[in-house]
Design a protein around this motif. Structure first.
Motif, PDB file in Angstrom:
ATOM      1  N   VAL A   1      27.383 -57.782 -16.461  1.00 22.60           N
ATOM      2  CA  VAL A   1      27.216 -56.355 -17.423  1.00 22.60           C
ATOM      3  C   VAL A   1      26.707 -56.581 -18.999  1.00 22.60           C
ATOM      4  N   GLN A   2      26.384 -56.233 -19.118  1.00 31.14           N
ATOM      5  CA  GLN A   2      25.404 -56.164 -20.777  1.00 31.14           C
ATOM      6  C   GLN A   2      27.022 -55.817 -21.842  1.00 31.14           C
ATOM      7  N   GLY A   3      26.881 -57.074 -22.696  1.00 28.02           N
ATOM      8  CA  GLY A   3      28.114 -56.629 -23.845  1.00 28.02           C
ATOM      9  C   GLY A   3      27.806 -55.563 -24.634  1.00 28.02           C
ATOM     10  N   ALA A   4      27.268 -56.840 -25.243  1.00 27.75           N
ATOM     11  CA  ALA A   4      26.678 -56.017 -26.455  1.00 27.75           C
ATOM     12  C   ALA A   4      26.266 -54.934 -26.944  1.00 27.75           C
TER      13      ALA A   4
ATOM     14  N   SER B   1      22.475 -49.301 -15.232  1.00 28.77           N
ATOM     15  CA  SER B   1      23.931 -49.501 -15.766  1.00 28.77           C
ATOM     16  C   SER B   1      25.121 -47.929 -14.801  1.00 28.77           C
ATOM     17  N   THR B   2      25.957 -49.003 -14.822  1.00 28.06           N
ATOM     18  CA  THR B   2      26.419 -47.389 -13.403  1.00 28.06           C
ATOM     19  C   THR B   2      27.934 -46.801 -14.361  1.00 28.06           C
ATOM     20  N   TRP B   3      28.719 -46.267 -13.413  1.00 29.27           N
ATOM     21  CA  TRP B   3      29.462 -46.076 -13.830  1.00 29.27           C
ATOM     22  C   TRP B   3      30.598 -44.814 -12.177  1.00 29.27           C
ATOM     23  N   TRP B   4      31.661 -45.023 -12.907  1.00 29.32           N
ATOM     24  CA  TRP B   4      32.445 -44.227 -11.246  1.00 29.32           C
ATOM     25  C   TRP B   4      32.108 -43.366 -11.510  1.00 29.32           C
TER      26      TRP B   4
ATOM     27  N   ILE C   1      27.599 -51.643 -17.057  1.00 34.60           N
ATOM     28  CA  ILE C   1      27.640 -52.468 -15.578  1.00 34.60           C
ATOM     29  C   ILE C   1      27.027 -51.899 -14.169  1.00 34.60           C
ATOM     30  N   VAL C   2      25.789 -52.716 -14.157  1.00 31.86           N
ATOM     31  CA  VAL C   2      25.174 -52.751 -12.999  1.00 31.86           C
ATOM     32  C   VAL C   2      25.674 -53.241 -11.915  1.00 31.86           C
ATOM     33  N   ARG C   3      25.439 -52.472 -10.276  1.00 32.94           N
ATOM     34  CA  ARG C   3      25.567 -53.047  -9.330  1.00 32.94           C
ATOM     35  C   ARG C   3      25.320 -54.178  -8.558  1.00 32.94           C
ATOM     36  N   THR C   4      26.259 -54.894  -7.723  1.00 32.35           N
ATOM     37  CA  THR C   4      25.743 -56.478  -7.435  1.00 32.35           C
ATOM     38  C   THR C   4      24.971 -56.145  -6.388  1.00 32.35           C
ATOM     39  N   GLU C   5      24.809 -54.937  -5.914  1.00 31.96           N
ATOM     40  CA  GLU C   5      23.515 -55.041  -5.051  1.00 31.96           C
ATOM     41  C   GLU C   5      21.706 -54.875  -5.786  1.00 31.96           C
ATOM     42  N   PHE C   6      22.252 -54.145  -7.107  1.00 33.14           N
ATOM     43  CA  PHE C   6      21.061 -54.252  -7.942  1.00 33.14           C
ATOM     44  C   PHE C   6      20.799 -55.324  -8.392  1.00 33.14           C
ATOM     45  N   LEU C   7      21.544 -56.436  -8.759  1.00 35.42           N
ATOM     46  CA  LEU C   7      21.664 -58.319  -8.773  1.00 35.42           C
ATOM     47  C   LEU C   7      20.665 -58.496  -7.529  1.00 35.42           C
ATOM     48  N   GLU C   8      21.424 -58.529  -6.679  1.00 38.85           N
ATOM     49  CA  GLU C   8      21.176 -59.191  -5.315  1.00 38.85           C
ATOM     50  C   GLU C   8      19.624 -58.351  -5.217  1.00 38.85           C
ATOM     51  N   LYS C   9      18.705 -57.820  -5.207  1.00 36.52           N
ATOM     52  CA  LYS C   9      17.162 -56.802  -5.438  1.00 36.52           C
ATOM     53  C   LYS C   9      16.354 -57.675  -6.281  1.00 36.52           C
ATOM     54  N   ILE C  10      17.316 -58.043  -7.375  1.00 39.70           N
ATOM     55  CA  ILE C  10      16.082 -58.723  -8.501  1.00 39.70           C
ATOM     56  C   ILE C  10      16.387 -59.985  -8.049  1.00 39.70           C
ATOM     57  N   GLU C  11      17.610 -60.846  -7.116  1.00 45.65           N
ATOM     58  CA  GLU C  11      17.081 -62.202  -6.954  1.00 45.65           C
ATOM     59  C   GLU C  11      16.707 -62.202  -5.640  1.00 45.65           C
ATOM     60  N   LYS C  12      15.684 -60.924  -4.990  1.00 47.02           N
ATOM     61  CA  LYS C  12      15.365 -61.300  -4.416  1.00 47.02           C
ATOM     62  C   LYS C  12      13.619 -61.629  -4.830  1.00 47.02           C
ATOM     63  N   ILE C  13      13.604 -60.338  -5.531  1.00 46.46           N
ATOM     64  CA  ILE C  13      11.863 -59.744  -5.852  1.00 46.46           C
ATOM     65  C   ILE C  13      11.632 -61.012  -7.226  1.00 46.46           C
ATOM     66  N   VAL C  14      12.810 -61.267  -7.287  1.00 45.61           N
ATOM     67  CA  VAL C  14      12.134 -62.601  -9.067  1.00 45.61           C
ATOM     68  C   VAL C  14      11.861 -62.935  -8.424  1.00 45.61           C
ATOM     69  N   HIS C  15      13.136 -64.649  -6.994  1.00 40.25           N
ATOM     70  CA  HIS C  15      12.006 -65.383  -6.308  1.00 40.25           C
ATOM     71  C   HIS C  15      10.826 -65.783  -5.375  1.00 40.25           C
ATOM     72  N   GLN C  16      11.225 -64.653  -4.745  1.00 37.55           N
ATOM     73  CA  GLN C  16       9.679 -63.891  -3.836  1.00 37.55           C
ATOM     74  C   GLN C  16       8.172 -64.500  -5.619  1.00 37.55           C
ATOM     75  N   SER C  17       8.653 -63.889  -6.279  1.00 35.34           N
ATOM     76  CA  SER C  17       7.273 -64.079  -7.295  1.00 35.34           C
ATOM     77  C   SER C  17       7.323 -65.213  -7.836  1.00 35.34           C
ATOM     78  N   LYS C  18       7.929 -66.227  -7.497  1.00 33.60           N
ATOM     79  CA  LYS C  18       8.461 -67.445  -8.133  1.00 33.60           C
ATOM     80  C   LYS C  18       8.409 -67.904  -9.055  1.00 33.60           C
ATOM     81  N   THR C  19       8.724 -66.241 -10.164  1.00 32.15           N
ATOM     82  CA  THR C  19       9.038 -66.820 -11.668  1.00 32.15           C
ATOM     83  C   THR C  19      10.455 -67.170 -12.155  1.00 32.15           C
ATOM     84  N   LEU C  20      10.111 -67.736 -13.247  1.00 36.83           N
ATOM     85  CA  LEU C  20      11.812 -68.041 -13.562  1.00 36.83           C
ATOM     86  C   LEU C  20      12.903 -66.947 -13.883  1.00 36.83           C
ATOM     87  N   LEU C  21      14.468 -67.057 -13.311  1.00 37.01           N
ATOM     88  CA  LEU C  21      15.525 -66.268 -13.796  1.00 37.01           C
ATOM     89  C   LEU C  21      16.390 -66.897 -14.197  1.00 37.01           C
ATOM     90  N   ILE C  22      16.296 -66.440 -16.219  1.00 36.47           N
ATOM     91  CA  ILE C  22      16.891 -66.943 -16.729  1.00 36.47           C
ATOM     92  C   ILE C  22      18.833 -66.262 -17.080  1.00 36.47           C
TER      93      ILE C  22
END
Ligand code: PLP
Length: 387
Positions: free
Chosen positions: A212-215, A176-179, A220-241
């Motif tokens: 955003v992790q609420g509770a 998570s990050t901040w200004w 908050i993480v950067r959107t770039e981080f999520l984009e990287k996750i998307e790539k790695i998870v789908h390359q690995s053929k596992t499921l993303l929830i």
């Protein structure tokens, strides 16, 4: 000063997340109106927590109230096996279009939406003759209070008595990050490396709260981080929830937070804002890829799961009405960041304010205190008592 008539705890109520020996008795709410709650002594209180982040359009929204009223006069409830009904069909069509996920499975709340997602992911592998039980989740995550949801959530004080019964889950750092955060690149890299290593073990699913992790503290993480996750998870053929229970329905400045991070999850959990905050309801969205593996004449491949109030017509009517309002007023959430931003910039100048961050309607910061950060920090209680 407040002067609520409720000065004692009710002898029969058991309030959630509360130790009554060390807390003040609650306010008694009689009415809600827009951003305000009105208590039994006539005091108005700003509902700045949106009643646990469920209220989207303010309290007492007439349009949603009318929709529920009309539906109640037509059909209040019907068994959802052997029957369907127009409100559920309409909601399914709209949410499928909005999320890009073809199928919609109803339950009752955020925790059950997560339970369903986990069970679907595990059975998806099982139905294909492959036993995969390894699940990866993130540090600091909160996914609800039922056993499966507790298992994928952060282990802490809240679930300690049950720890031995929770199934094992691998954890990745949540960067998570901040200004003005100079170390964010390094933390993200570390998280990505951890994820890559863990994915070498055959994995059933990766579960996360997009953006955003609420509770977990509005982390908050950067959107770039999520984009990287998307790539790695789908390359690995596992499921993303994607657990969008808190971030869904405009909270982060897009209808769904997954869209901001360009995530294309296989399963998506929805609740909280789903009915505009009027009625409890949970939904697990699933892609066609998931659904197709459950289509078989062999009864063992069926998803044997359901709840008495599955697709309750009143909840569906409220959800459809709430979607109408979101569609008609998309500016109310699309541009929220620019409304927060000037005020947050001012606050950031205060010497006690640190880790300022912003995602859509969610503006957060931390206070410099002597105690450890978290729900048990006494500063929270002190601020609560200041009114
Ligand atoms: C609140 C929440 C849940 C649990 O939802 P309930 O309706 O309280 O069971 C699950 N995941 C996230 C991200 C939440 O914020």
């Amino acid at each position: 000063m407040k002067n609520s008539l409720a000065t004692e705890w009710h002898p029969n109520l058991w309030p959630p997340f509360t130790q009554i020996t060390s807390s003040k008795p609650p306010e008694r709410a009689l009415k809600g109106n827009g951003a305000l709650l009105i208590t039994d002594d006539g005091t108005s209180i700003i509902d700045a927590i949106s009643s646990w982040w469920v209220t989207l359009h303010g309290h007492g929204n007439k349009y949603i109230a009318e929709a529920i009223y009309h539906q109640a006069q037509e059909l209040e409830q019907v068994i959802f096996a052997d029957f369907t009904h127009p409100q559920a069909e309409l909601l399914a069509k709209r949410l499928s279009k909005a999320t890009g996920l073809e199928r919609l499975f109803f339950s009752d709340n955020g925790s059950t939406a997560v339970e369903v997602a986990i069970k679907l992911a595990l059975q998806w592998w099982h139905n294909q003759g492959e036993e995969r039980q390894h699940i990866i989740a993130f540090e600091g995550a909160y996914h609800g209070d039922t056993f499966g949801a507790m298992s994928v959530g952060e282990r802490n004080l809240f679930n300690e008595p049950f720890e031995k019964l929770l199934f094992p889950v691998s954890r990745v750092l949540w960067p998570s990050t901040w200004w003005n955060d100079p170390e964010i690149d390094a933390r993200e890299e570390k998280a990505i490396r951890q994820l890559e290593t863990l994915l070498k073990v055959p994995t059933a699913a990766v579960i996360l709260e997009p953006l955003v992790q609420g509770a977990g503290g509005m982390a908050i993480v950067r959107t770039e981080f999520l984009e990287k996750i998307e790539k790695i998870v789908h390359q690995s053929k596992t499921l993303l929830i994607a657990d969008e229970v808190m971030v869904g329905f405009g909270r982060t400045g897009a209808l769904f937070a997954s869209q901001r991070g360009k995530l294309s999850p296989d399963l998506m959990c929805l609740s909280k804002g789903l009915t505009g905050g009027f009625l409890p309801m949970g939904i697990t969205m699933a892609s066609k890829k998931i659904f197709d593996v459950f289509l078989d004449s062999n009864p063992r491949k069926t998803f044997w799961h359901g709840h008495s109030f599955t697709a309750n017509p009143l909840g569906c009517a409220a959800a459809n009405a709430s979607l109408d309002l979101l569609e008609d007023n998309s500016n109310s959430y699309l541009n929220f960041e620019s409304r927060h931003s000037p005020h947050l910039k001012q606050l950031a100048l205060h010497p006690k304010v640190k880790k300022v961050r912003l995602a859509g309607t969610i503006a957060a910061f931390e206070l410099n205190t002597n105690e450890e950060a978290g729900y048990l920090n006494i500063t929270g209680k002190a601020i609560k008592n200041m009114h």
